[in-house]
Design an enzyme around this catalytic site. Sequence first.
Site, PDB file in Angstrom:
ATOM      1  CG  ASP A 201      -3.055  -8.273   0.650  1.00  0.00           C
ATOM      2  OD1 ASP A 201      -2.280  -8.595   1.560  1.00  0.00           O
ATOM      3  OD2 ASP A 201      -4.063  -7.542   0.827  1.00  0.00           O
TER       4      ASP A 201
ATOM      5  CG  ASP B 122      -5.145  -9.709   3.416  1.00  0.00           C
ATOM      6  OD1 ASP B 122      -4.937 -10.205   2.292  1.00  0.00           O
ATOM      7  OD2 ASP B 122      -4.807  -8.553   3.725  1.00  0.00           O
TER       8      ASP B 122
ATOM      9  CG  HIS C  18      -6.563  -5.041   1.672  1.00  0.00           C
ATOM     10  ND1 HIS C  18      -6.003  -5.910   2.596  1.00  0.00           N
ATOM     11  CD2 HIS C  18      -7.711  -4.583   2.219  1.00  0.00           C
ATOM     12  CE1 HIS C  18      -6.784  -5.954   3.670  1.00  0.00           C
ATOM     13  NE2 HIS C  18      -7.826  -5.157   3.467  1.00  0.00           N
TER      14      HIS C  18
ATOM     15  CG  HIS D 153      -1.996  -1.007   1.203  1.00  0.00           C
ATOM     16  ND1 HIS D 153      -2.830  -1.194   0.118  1.00  0.00           N
ATOM     17  CD2 HIS D 153      -2.354  -1.934   2.122  1.00  0.00           C
ATOM     18  CE1 HIS D 153      -3.661  -2.198   0.385  1.00  0.00           C
ATOM     19  NE2 HIS D 153      -3.393  -2.670   1.581  1.00  0.00           N
TER      20      HIS D 153
END
Length: 292
Positions: free
Chosen positions: A148, A229, A150, A111
């Site tokens: 991931d 995740d 995200h 991120h």
Amino acid sequence: MGKGHPECPERIAAIQDRLMASGIWDYLLHVQAQPAEREQLLRVHPAEYLDKLALMSPAQGHVHLEPDTAMNPYSLNAAYYAAGAGVQAVDMLMQGRAGNVFCLVRPPGHHAERCRGMGFCFLNNIAVAARHALEHYGLSRVAIVDFDVHHGNGTEDAFFDEPRVQMVSIFQHPFFPYSGDVPKGSNMLNVPMPRASRGAEFREVVTEQWLPALNAFAPELIFISAGFDAHLEDDMGSMGLVEADYAWVTRQLMKVAATHAQGRIVSMLEGGYELSALARSVTEHIKVLADA
Ligand SMILES: [Zn+2]
């Protein structure tokens, strides 16, 4: 990150415990990471941003970059080591000292944009590693795979204008960080997936979209932003992958790497917050990488 935060030191301990209990730990080559050098970080992050992080780093207590991303006196040093691990992994592969590498690191990185840390990330570990492969070793094609839950907004920000990089990803959408549905560059194969997507849908995306793109690109090295995740048991997201899906996708990427990249894969831990599911998933991922 502070008490009760999901991005916690126990994540690493849980993974180490599971690798030991599974019996694979003793068969792996373990290498202590070294901190990334400033010139290596500067390939991704401008000096102003690096200086800002150093100025913010507290002598005691916590300071927040944003509400859910905090630094204690040790965080920035950990981030230097996490980024350095990827650089060192590239060195090991390019010098023939390892077949592939998994970097058991935190804080995560995908991120972190060029000029902005967020989402538990300060430095973009995988981007620093990929830049090292491009600039230090002169590779002309590297792939970055991100599974991931995200969207890897930071990695996209680092490479959307870099034709030597092909990124492929899946992520739950709409969901934090609320980006990725419109790719920033033609080298970004972003596949948003609705909540509750499970392994069957994930494997379809990999088979029908990722693998053709990766094989057409013919990467000389494959990086994996390995976040876990999207696991069924991980409440951070709402997807339904399980260990077998992570093992399966790793096998597919091993085949691509064997065909185009002399088997070279650098996988770096990103998210994954349900400790048991995280540890089991990483173990299956590493078993495949180790061909065990
Ligand atoms: Zn994540």
